[in-house]
Write a protein that holds these residues in place. Structure first.
Motif, short mmCIF file in Angstrom:
data_model
loop_
_atom_site.label_atom_id
_atom_site.label_comp_id
_atom_site.label_asym_id
_atom_site.label_seq_id
_atom_site.Cartn_x
_atom_site.Cartn_y
_atom_site.Cartn_z
N LEU A 209 89.82 57.05 -19.92
CA LEU A 209 90.28 59.14 -19.79
C LEU A 209 89.00 59.40 -20.13
O LEU A 209 88.66 60.12 -19.45
CB LEU A 209 91.14 58.86 -20.90
CG LEU A 209 91.82 59.86 -20.41
CD1 LEU A 209 92.85 60.00 -18.88
CD2 LEU A 209 93.05 60.37 -21.56
N ARG A 210 88.12 58.82 -20.76
CA ARG A 210 87.12 59.30 -21.09
C ARG A 210 85.66 59.44 -20.33
O ARG A 210 85.03 60.19 -20.41
CB ARG A 210 86.31 58.81 -22.79
CG ARG A 210 87.22 59.09 -24.06
CD ARG A 210 86.68 58.81 -25.21
NE ARG A 210 87.33 59.38 -26.36
CZ ARG A 210 86.97 58.49 -27.62
NH1 ARG A 210 86.30 57.43 -28.01
NH2 ARG A 210 87.29 59.15 -28.62
N GLU A 211 85.36 58.09 -19.70
CA GLU A 211 84.93 58.24 -18.72
C GLU A 211 85.03 59.44 -17.60
O GLU A 211 84.04 60.25 -17.03
CB GLU A 211 84.77 57.08 -17.85
CG GLU A 211 84.56 55.46 -19.13
CD GLU A 211 84.81 54.15 -18.09
OE1 GLU A 211 85.43 54.65 -16.74
OE2 GLU A 211 84.21 53.58 -18.46
N VAL A 212 86.80 60.13 -17.57
CA VAL A 212 86.78 60.90 -16.50
C VAL A 212 87.01 62.19 -16.88
O VAL A 212 86.59 62.87 -16.45
CB VAL A 212 87.51 60.99 -15.57
CG1 VAL A 212 87.26 59.70 -14.94
CG2 VAL A 212 88.83 60.47 -16.51
N LEU A 213 86.63 62.36 -18.10
CA LEU A 213 86.14 63.80 -19.42
C LEU A 213 84.68 64.22 -18.71
O LEU A 213 84.41 64.51 -19.76
CB LEU A 213 86.77 63.24 -20.55
CG LEU A 213 87.70 63.85 -21.05
CD1 LEU A 213 87.92 63.53 -22.65
CD2 LEU A 213 89.17 64.81 -20.80
N ASP A 214 84.62 64.70 -17.83
CA ASP A 214 83.65 65.56 -17.61
C ASP A 214 83.30 66.08 -15.74
O ASP A 214 82.18 66.35 -15.80
CB ASP A 214 82.19 64.22 -16.89
CG ASP A 214 82.56 63.55 -15.80
OD1 ASP A 214 83.33 63.60 -15.49
OD2 ASP A 214 82.18 62.09 -15.95
N MET A 245 92.13 67.46 -14.66
CA MET A 245 93.68 67.26 -15.30
C MET A 245 93.48 66.54 -14.25
O MET A 245 95.00 65.50 -14.22
CB MET A 245 94.63 68.51 -15.80
CG MET A 245 93.82 69.65 -17.11
SD MET A 245 93.95 68.04 -18.63
CE MET A 245 95.86 68.13 -18.55
N LEU A 246 93.75 67.70 -13.57
CA LEU A 246 93.70 66.20 -12.28
C LEU A 246 93.51 64.81 -12.19
O LEU A 246 94.53 63.73 -11.52
CB LEU A 246 93.62 67.00 -10.50
CG LEU A 246 94.40 67.70 -10.05
CD1 LEU A 246 94.15 68.82 -8.46
CD2 LEU A 246 96.24 68.04 -10.20
N ARG A 247 92.17 64.26 -12.44
CA ARG A 247 91.66 63.64 -12.55
C ARG A 247 92.12 63.05 -13.80
O ARG A 247 91.90 61.51 -13.68
CB ARG A 247 90.13 63.56 -12.88
CG ARG A 247 89.50 64.28 -11.84
CD ARG A 247 88.15 64.37 -12.07
NE ARG A 247 87.32 63.74 -12.57
CZ ARG A 247 86.14 63.39 -12.96
NH1 ARG A 247 85.80 64.75 -13.20
NH2 ARG A 247 85.12 62.57 -13.05
N LEU A 248 92.69 63.69 -14.62
CA LEU A 248 92.91 62.22 -15.63
C LEU A 248 94.39 61.84 -15.35
O LEU A 248 95.19 60.77 -15.86
CB LEU A 248 93.20 63.77 -17.12
CG LEU A 248 92.55 64.26 -17.58
CD1 LEU A 248 92.13 65.29 -18.89
CD2 LEU A 248 90.33 63.32 -18.16
N ILE A 249 95.22 63.16 -14.83
CA ILE A 249 96.67 62.28 -14.18
C ILE A 249 95.75 60.81 -12.76
O ILE A 249 97.10 59.84 -13.18
CB ILE A 249 97.47 63.83 -13.70
CG1 ILE A 249 97.90 64.04 -14.41
CG2 ILE A 249 98.07 63.05 -13.28
CD1 ILE A 249 98.35 65.97 -13.96
N GLU A 250 95.32 61.47 -12.55
CA GLU A 250 95.13 59.94 -11.31
C GLU A 250 94.60 58.84 -12.14
O GLU A 250 94.88 57.17 -11.65
CB GLU A 250 94.36 61.12 -10.20
CG GLU A 250 93.74 60.03 -9.11
CD GLU A 250 94.40 59.27 -8.20
OE1 GLU A 250 95.00 58.18 -7.55
OE2 GLU A 250 95.54 60.28 -8.09
#
Length: 265
Positions: A209-214, A245-250
């Motif tokens: 998840l942290r990898e896409v928090l960008d 948020m879309l990226r986190l959900i995905e």
């Protein structure tokens, strides 16, 4: 003459692989669009077009043992100027043994002078799973709106077998908005979001998840402990926050994004 108030309650339940309850009254509706996945997708709707002083709105989902479902809202909820008591919104989610619910509503837009009290209550059994998000936006940036008056109390309570896991109150009022440029508050941002994952493997999801928090323009952070992951994000505008948020959900639910979200990307 007293103003007319909007009151609505929609309740839906699944058990034994079938729909066992669908009750709806007033402005609250629950729809079950045909989808290609193996699990039902529930779409809630407030037909009043928004919330204002004294309105009451309730959404309820109950999943029996082993059931899986995704619940969302058809569009963004709006809270308008309120001259009296706050609008009251309640979300009650019951998740049975071995069941999984993804509660993925679209954003809540708060207009200047809005007053809203919202309570989201989640009750899980020993091995049930829950993914939930909440996005709050202060006005519409594209319309040049600025929110300077507000009364918001947004609370999330999550329990497993009666034991409290999460108590997460979020409060904004006029005084907080006036001081809002401090980092302890909104830091000048106008869109905030929280994501909560409750499952046995929640800690394992932290690094991916942290990898896409960008997402550019979004400040975000995530933490986890046994069985619980929480991510928080904030942005100066709703669109980058929505993309984040879309990226986190995905990342957490590949290919499981609700259709109404996909139609508005």
């Amino acid at each position: 003459m007293p103003h007319q108030r909007s009151i609505g309650l929609a309740r839906i339940a699944f058990d034994g692989g079938r729909l066992t309850q669908l009750d709806q009254s007033g402005s609250a509706k629950a729809m079950l669009p045909r989808c290609h996945g193996p699990h039902p997708e529930i779409v809630f709707l407030n037909t009043s077009g928004g919330l204002t002083s004294g309105d009451r709105l309730g959404f309820q989902v109950r999943l029996g043992d082993g059931q899986r479902a995704t619940a969302t809202t058809q569009t963004a909820e709006r809270a308008y100027r309120a001259d009296g008591p706050p609008a009251d919104a309640r979300v009650d989610l019951e998740i049975g043994q071995g069941a999984r619910l993804d509660w993925l509503p679209q954003e809540t837009i708060l207009f200047d002078g809005a007053a809203l009290t919202r309570q989201t209550t989640v009750n899980l059994r020993a091995d049930s799973e829950y993914l939930g998000i909440e996005i709050i936006v202060l006005g519409r940036a594209a319309m040049g709106e600025t929110v300077t008056r507000l009364r918001l109390l947004d609370r999330r309570t999550i329990r497993r077998d009666g034991r409290l896991l999460v108590m997460d109150p979020f409060r904004l009022d006029d005084a907080a908005l006036a001081r809002g440029h401090g980092q302890a508050l909104l830091g000048g941002m106008r869109a905030v979001a929280v994501l909560v994952l409750v499952c046995k493997a929640a800690s394992d999801a932290l690094t991916p998840l942290r990898e896409v928090l960008d997402e550019p323009g979004v400040n975000g952070a995530a933490s986890a402990r046994d069985g619980l992951l929480i991510a928080r994000c904030m942005a100066p505008d709703a669109w980058p926050l929505r993309r984040q948020m879309l990226r986190l959900i995905e990342k957490l639910r590949p290919g499981a994004l609700p259709r109404v979200w996909q139609n508005q990307e």
